[in-house]
Design a protein around this motif. Sequence first.
Motif, PDB file in Angstrom:
ATOM      1  N   THR A   1       0.831  -1.211   0.000  1.00 39.37           N
ATOM      2  CA  THR A   1       0.000   0.000   0.000  1.00 39.37           C
ATOM      3  C   THR A   1       0.857   1.250   0.000  1.00 39.37           C
ATOM      4  N   GLN A   2       1.905   1.265   0.818  1.00 37.64           N
ATOM      5  CA  GLN A   2       2.778   2.442   0.879  1.00 37.64           C
ATOM      6  C   GLN A   2       3.448   2.705  -0.461  1.00 37.64           C
ATOM      7  N   TRP A   3       3.985   1.660  -1.065  1.00 40.50           N
ATOM      8  CA  TRP A   3       4.662   1.824  -2.350  1.00 40.50           C
ATOM      9  C   TRP A   3       3.700   2.269  -3.444  1.00 40.50           C
ATOM     10  N   ARG A   4       2.583   1.569  -3.593  1.00 41.06           N
ATOM     11  CA  ARG A   4       1.711   1.868  -4.732  1.00 41.06           C
ATOM     12  C   ARG A   4       1.003   3.195  -4.556  1.00 41.06           C
ATOM     13  N   THR A   5       0.659   3.570  -3.314  1.00 40.95           N
ATOM     14  CA  THR A   5      -0.015   4.848  -3.086  1.00 40.95           C
ATOM     15  C   THR A   5       0.908   6.009  -3.424  1.00 40.95           C
ATOM     16  N   ALA A   6       2.127   5.937  -2.931  1.00 39.61           N
ATOM     17  CA  ALA A   6       3.088   7.001  -3.209  1.00 39.61           C
ATOM     18  C   ALA A   6       3.398   7.091  -4.698  1.00 39.61           C
ATOM     19  N   CYS A   7       3.551   5.946  -5.346  1.00 39.17           N
ATOM     20  CA  CYS A   7       3.901   5.968  -6.771  1.00 39.17           C
ATOM     21  C   CYS A   7       2.721   6.374  -7.647  1.00 39.17           C
ATOM     22  N   ALA A   8       1.481   6.122  -7.211  1.00 38.23           N
ATOM     23  CA  ALA A   8       0.325   6.631  -7.946  1.00 38.23           C
ATOM     24  C   ALA A   8       0.290   8.151  -7.894  1.00 38.23           C
ATOM     25  N   SER A   9       0.625   8.719  -6.728  1.00 37.71           N
ATOM     26  CA  SER A   9       0.698  10.174  -6.624  1.00 37.71           C
ATOM     27  C   SER A   9       1.805  10.729  -7.512  1.00 37.71           C
ATOM     28  N   ALA A  10       2.934  10.031  -7.538  1.00 38.62           N
ATOM     29  CA  ALA A  10       4.032  10.471  -8.395  1.00 38.62           C
ATOM     30  C   ALA A  10       3.668  10.352  -9.867  1.00 38.62           C
ATOM     31  N   LEU A  11       2.938   9.296 -10.216  1.00 39.16           N
ATOM     32  CA  LEU A  11       2.459   9.162 -11.597  1.00 39.16           C
ATOM     33  C   LEU A  11       1.592  10.355 -11.964  1.00 39.16           C
ATOM     34  N   ALA A  12       0.664  10.721 -11.096  1.00 44.94           N
ATOM     35  CA  ALA A  12      -0.172  11.899 -11.358  1.00 44.94           C
ATOM     36  C   ALA A  12       0.683  13.153 -11.470  1.00 44.94           C
ATOM     37  N   ALA A  13       1.655  13.294 -10.581  1.00 43.77           N
ATOM     38  CA  ALA A  13       2.519  14.486 -10.605  1.00 43.77           C
ATOM     39  C   ALA A  13       3.325  14.567 -11.892  1.00 43.77           C
ATOM     40  N   SER A  14       3.636  13.427 -12.498  1.00 49.13           N
ATOM     41  CA  SER A  14       4.389  13.456 -13.752  1.00 49.13           C
ATOM     42  C   SER A  14       3.593  14.121 -14.872  1.00 49.13           C
ATOM     43  N   TYR A  15       2.269  14.165 -14.741  1.00 48.62           N
ATOM     44  CA  TYR A  15       1.410  14.859 -15.698  1.00 48.62           C
ATOM     45  C   TYR A  15       0.985  16.242 -15.211  1.00 48.62           C
ATOM     46  N   LEU A  16       0.955  16.447 -13.895  1.00 42.74           N
ATOM     47  CA  LEU A  16       0.265  17.611 -13.336  1.00 42.74           C
ATOM     48  C   LEU A  16       1.173  18.613 -12.629  1.00 42.74           C
ATOM     49  N   ALA A  17       2.310  18.196 -12.094  1.00 44.15           N
ATOM     50  CA  ALA A  17       3.214  19.135 -11.425  1.00 44.15           C
ATOM     51  C   ALA A  17       4.101  19.818 -12.455  1.00 44.15           C
ATOM     52  N   ARG A  18       4.508  21.041 -12.160  1.00 44.22           N
ATOM     53  CA  ARG A  18       5.434  21.742 -13.043  1.00 44.22           C
ATOM     54  C   ARG A  18       6.731  20.944 -13.191  1.00 44.22           C
TER      55      ARG A  18
ATOM     56  N   ALA B   1       2.288  26.964 -16.765  1.00 45.00           N
ATOM     57  CA  ALA B   1       3.094  27.034 -15.541  1.00 45.00           C
ATOM     58  C   ALA B   1       2.320  27.657 -14.383  1.00 45.00           C
ATOM     59  N   ASP B   2       1.261  28.396 -14.676  1.00 44.27           N
ATOM     60  CA  ASP B   2       0.569  29.153 -13.635  1.00 44.27           C
ATOM     61  C   ASP B   2      -0.660  28.456 -13.062  1.00 44.27           C
ATOM     62  N   GLU B   3      -1.204  27.468 -13.755  1.00 45.30           N
ATOM     63  CA  GLU B   3      -2.443  26.899 -13.250  1.00 45.30           C
ATOM     64  C   GLU B   3      -2.191  26.017 -12.018  1.00 45.30           C
ATOM     65  N   ILE B   4      -3.207  25.925 -11.188  1.00 44.81           N
ATOM     66  CA  ILE B   4      -3.182  25.071 -10.003  1.00 44.81           C
ATOM     67  C   ILE B   4      -3.854  23.756 -10.370  1.00 44.81           C
ATOM     68  N   THR B   5      -3.197  22.646 -10.040  1.00 49.38           N
ATOM     69  CA  THR B   5      -3.764  21.332 -10.299  1.00 49.38           C
ATOM     70  C   THR B   5      -4.024  20.621  -8.979  1.00 49.38           C
ATOM     71  N   LEU B   6      -5.066  19.793  -8.967  1.00 50.05           N
ATOM     72  CA  LEU B   6      -5.442  19.034  -7.771  1.00 50.05           C
ATOM     73  C   LEU B   6      -5.686  17.590  -8.187  1.00 50.05           C
ATOM     74  N   PHE B   7      -5.009  16.668  -7.501  1.00 50.12           N
ATOM     75  CA  PHE B   7      -5.187  15.242  -7.750  1.00 50.12           C
ATOM     76  C   PHE B   7      -5.713  14.584  -6.485  1.00 50.12           C
ATOM     77  N   LYS B   8      -6.856  13.891  -6.614  1.00 50.29           N
ATOM     78  CA  LYS B   8      -7.415  13.163  -5.476  1.00 50.29           C
ATOM     79  C   LYS B   8      -7.274  11.666  -5.702  1.00 50.29           C
ATOM     80  N   SER B   9      -6.558  11.030  -4.784  1.00 51.07           N
ATOM     81  CA  SER B   9      -6.356   9.588  -4.831  1.00 51.07           C
ATOM     82  C   SER B   9      -7.142   8.935  -3.702  1.00 51.07           C
ATOM     83  N   VAL B  10      -7.925   7.916  -4.034  1.00 52.59           N
ATOM     84  CA  VAL B  10      -8.547   7.101  -2.981  1.00 52.59           C
ATOM     85  C   VAL B  10      -7.988   5.691  -2.987  1.00 52.59           C
ATOM     86  N   GLY B  11      -7.167   5.386  -3.976  1.00 47.10           N
ATOM     87  CA  GLY B  11      -6.589   4.051  -4.080  1.00 47.10           C
ATOM     88  C   GLY B  11      -7.387   3.183  -5.026  1.00 47.10           C
ATOM     89  N   ALA B  12      -6.691   2.513  -5.906  1.00 47.71           N
ATOM     90  CA  ALA B  12      -7.337   1.640  -6.885  1.00 47.71           C
ATOM     91  C   ALA B  12      -6.737   0.253  -6.785  1.00 47.71           C
TER      92      ALA B  12
END
Length: 322
Positions: free
Chosen positions: A112-129, A292-303
């Motif tokens: 759970t720790q590994w996959r949850t953190a890496c799912a957030s990182a996957l989202a950040a690869s598309y959404l974080a600057r 670069a200026d927009e704010i992004t929000l990613f909500k993870s509940v776990g899949a």
Amino acid sequence: MQMISAAEVDKALTFPGLVDTLRQAFREGAIQPVRHHHAVERPTGAATTLLLMPAWSDFNAGVSGNGHIGVKIVTVSPDNNTIGKPAVMGLYLLLDGTTGEPQALIDGQRITQWRTACASALAASYLAREDASRLLIVGAGALAPFLAQAHAAVRPITQVRIWNRTHANADAVAAELRAKGFDAAAVQDLDGAVAEADIVSCATISTTPLIKGALLRPGTHLDLVGAFTPEMRESDDDAIRRARVYVDTRAGATKEAGDIVQPLASGVLKPEEIVADLHELARGQKQGRRSADEITLFKSVGAALEDLAAGIAVYESRPKSS
């Protein structure tokens, strides 16, 4: 059947590797019913939540071989923190996709720790600057160090700050991360830290919003990992209003996540304003960050797909007995 410990999970996985594994899994898909929630009431103290999360290979999507079936059994017991135990406990059972034969019983907390953190990182690869370097972690549970390492696998993180209601716990996480080479420190001013961060990653079981959307700077990425029931919430309505909203799965987030369920119920968020889920981002069907200026929000509940992909990766990395 193999018994795979937390230490063996750590040996089997890397953060960049699992991010790529999850990217491929969301592209290919799997069958994953919405997870079961059961409240286990007790005479005293907070109820325990029992979660059952099944998934299996989607043979119609072209998965080769026998495929796999997996199910994670998780308990979330908030009162564990008062006795020095993790709130989240669990096991992952991996089965052969054709015969149903048990293949591995894997430490569920670590998966759970590994996959949850890496799912957030996957989202950040598309959404974080691309240049996001300042990470704020809100919450100092067992997941916090994993979130720091996962985000650092996809973005040039040079500074990590940790906030927690119990400051000593944030100090402990900061010390653990410093030992891994991070510039990490605990902070006591949450609002000030939010205003300075490029990525804010929250992993709490708060029932009241902690993140004030008005404080988010243009270009910030908000990663909401905790608050896994409709009653819990980590961000306020201003965060929803100011951000482009993304989720891990639409079915899960719109049913289970307070940060999505509550704004939908009040009309602050409309269903069509959820821009994309991880399936759509990984397949290139929807766009991630646009400027670069927009704010992004990613909500993870776990899949459950995430657990299945991580479980298969761990299982296949181990030498098979003759």
